[in-house]
Design an enzyme around this catalytic site. Structure first.
Site, PDB file in Angstrom:
ATOM      1  N   ASP A  45       0.752  -1.185  -0.186  1.00 51.78           N
ATOM      2  CA  ASP A  45       0.105  -0.007   0.061  1.00 51.78           C
ATOM      3  C   ASP A  45       0.886   1.195  -0.073  1.00 51.78           C
ATOM      4  OD1 ASP A  45       0.683  -0.099   2.570  1.00 51.78           O
ATOM      5  OD2 ASP A  45      -1.145  -0.321   3.441  1.00 51.78           O
ATOM      6  N   SER A  46       2.294   0.959  -0.052  1.00 58.63           N
ATOM      7  CA  SER A  46       3.005   2.209  -0.245  1.00 58.63           C
ATOM      8  C   SER A  46       2.776   3.128  -1.904  1.00 58.63           C
ATOM      9  CB  SER A  46       4.422   1.942  -0.306  1.00 58.63           C
ATOM     10  OG  SER A  46       4.725   0.642  -1.190  1.00 58.63           O
ATOM     11  N   ASP A  84      -0.934  -6.268  -0.012  1.00 60.03           N
ATOM     12  CA  ASP A  84      -1.575  -5.588   1.091  1.00 60.03           C
ATOM     13  C   ASP A  84      -2.832  -5.580   1.160  1.00 60.03           C
ATOM     14  OD1 ASP A  84       0.834  -4.894   2.839  1.00 60.03           O
ATOM     15  OD2 ASP A  84       1.155  -3.159   1.844  1.00 60.03           O
ATOM     16  N   GLU A 114      -1.324  -5.649   9.048  1.00 61.43           N
ATOM     17  CA  GLU A 114      -0.433  -4.620   9.839  1.00 61.43           C
ATOM     18  C   GLU A 114      -1.080  -4.879  11.061  1.00 61.43           C
ATOM     19  OE1 GLU A 114       0.599  -0.652   8.722  1.00 61.43           O
ATOM     20  OE2 GLU A 114       1.136  -1.361   6.675  1.00 61.43           O
ATOM     21  N   GLU A 181       9.309  -3.919  10.229  1.00 66.99           N
ATOM     22  CA  GLU A 181      10.068  -2.788   9.521  1.00 66.99           C
ATOM     23  C   GLU A 181      10.286  -1.774  10.868  1.00 66.99           C
ATOM     24  OE1 GLU A 181       7.070  -1.052   6.895  1.00 66.99           O
ATOM     25  OE2 GLU A 181       8.321   0.973   6.822  1.00 66.99           O
TER      26      GLU A 181
END
Ligand code: KIV
Length: 263
Positions: A45-46, A84, A114, A181
Site C-alpha cells: 500500500d506504499s 497488502d 499490519e 519494519e
C-alpha cells in the site's frame, strides 16, 4: 524463473539462505524484477505514496490493490506475490475474508496485514481457510497517526518485549511470513531466531531471513529524501537491471544492509 511457493521461502529459512524482495505495482517493473531473479514481490500500500502521490498509505482502497496485483501477476507469473490489505479493509473478520478473496482472485499468493493482538481471530479464520497470511509489525504505516510519524520502533526494552510477544502470537495464530519494519538490528535478529517462519526485514538490520525495499527507494526516484535505511542501488549501477542484480547480490551475501543502513 521457476515457480516460487511458500515451501521455497521456508526452505531458504531452514538453510539460512537470505532472499531479496521488492515492491512493484505494474506489469513492466514486475517483469523486469522477475527476469532478474527477484523471488518475492510485494504489492504494497506504499503505492499510496509512490503511485498516487499521497503523503501516507491511508488513502489506498482495496480496488487499488486489486488493480495493481493483476498487473504485477501478468508481469511476474512465477513470482511469490504478497499483496497488502489496505487501511480499514480488514476491520472485522467478515470484511477481511471478503477483501482477501478479491486479492487472491487478482493473483496474490499471500495477503499482508499490519498489527498485533487484535488480528488474532482474523488470522485464524483466514488460516483455517488455507489462506496464506503475512504479518507486519514494528513501524506499521497504517498506524501513522497513532505512532506520530515514521519512526524507529522497539528501542525501549518494554516495547521490544511487546514486539517479541506479538511476533510469537501472530505465528501461533497462523501467519506464514512476518515483515518487521524499522526496528533495531538486535531485536529483529532475536525475533527471526524465535520464529520458525520466514521473517523479512526492512530497516531492521541484516539478520532477518529476507530483505525488502520499496522499489522507488532502491532506484533513488522517491520524491524527497529516501529513508535512511534504504540504499540507492541505481546510482552505482548504470542501469535498472544492474541495480537489481546488485541488490540481489548484496542481500544474498549480507553486504546490505550494512551498519550504515541499520539501527
Ligand atoms: O507497503 C509497503 O511497501 C510495505 C513495505 C514497506 C514493507 O509494507
Amino acid at each position: 524463473m521457476e515457480y516460487i511457493a511458500i515451501s521455497q521461502l521456508n526452505d531458504w529459512k531452514n538453510k539460512k539462505i537470505k532472499f531479496p524482495a521488492i515492491t512493484a505495482y505494474d506489469f513492466s517493473f514486475a517483469k523486469l524484477f522477475s527476469n532478474q531473479g527477484i523471488p518475492v514481490i510485494l504489492i504494497g500500500d506504499s503505492l499510496g505514496m509512490t503511485i498516487q502521490g499521497h503523503t501516507s498509505t491511508l488513502s489506498v482502497k482495496i480496488k487499488d490493490i486489486e488493480y495493481h496485483t493483476k498487473a504485477v501477476r501478468k508481469g511476474a507469473p512465477n513470482t511469490f506475490l504478497i499483496s497488502d490489505l489496505p487501511f480499514m479493509s480488514y476491520y472485522d473478520t467478515k470484511t477481511a475474508l471478503k477483501n482477501t478473496a478479491k486479492i487472491i482472485r487478482s493473483g496474490a499468493n499471500m495477503i499482508k496485514l499490519e498489527g498485533g493482538k487484535w488480528l488474532i481471530e482474523i488470522i485464524k479464520e483466514l488460516s483455517n481457510r488455507s489462506i496464506l497470511v503475512c504479518g507486519h509489525i514494528g513501524l506499521t504505516p497504517q498506524y501513522f497517526h497513532y505512532l506520530g510519524g515514521y519512526k524507529i520502533q522497539g528501542k525501549k526494552q518494554n516495547d521490544a518485549n511487546k514486539l517479541i510477544d506479538e511476533a510469537l502470537l501472530l505465528e501461533e495464530s497462523g501467519i506464514k511470513v512476518l515483515v518487521i519494519e524499522c526496528v533495531p538490528e538486535k531485536l529483529a535478529e532475536k525475533i527471526t531466531k524465535c520464529l520458525s517462519i520466514p521473517v523479512i526485514g526492512i530497516g531492521s538490520g541484516k539478520n532477518t531471513d529476507g530483505q525488502i525495499l520499496v522499489m522507488h527507494d532502491l532506484l533513488g526516484i522517491t520524491e524527497g529524501k529516501i529513508p535512511s535505511f534504504s540504499k540507492n542501488f541505481l546510482s552505482e549501477s548504470g542501469s535498472i537491471q544492474k541495480a537489481i542484480q546488485k541488490y540481489i547480490h548484496e542481500v544474498k551475501t549480507g553486504i546490505y544492509p550494512s551498519p550504515q543502513y541499520s539501527f
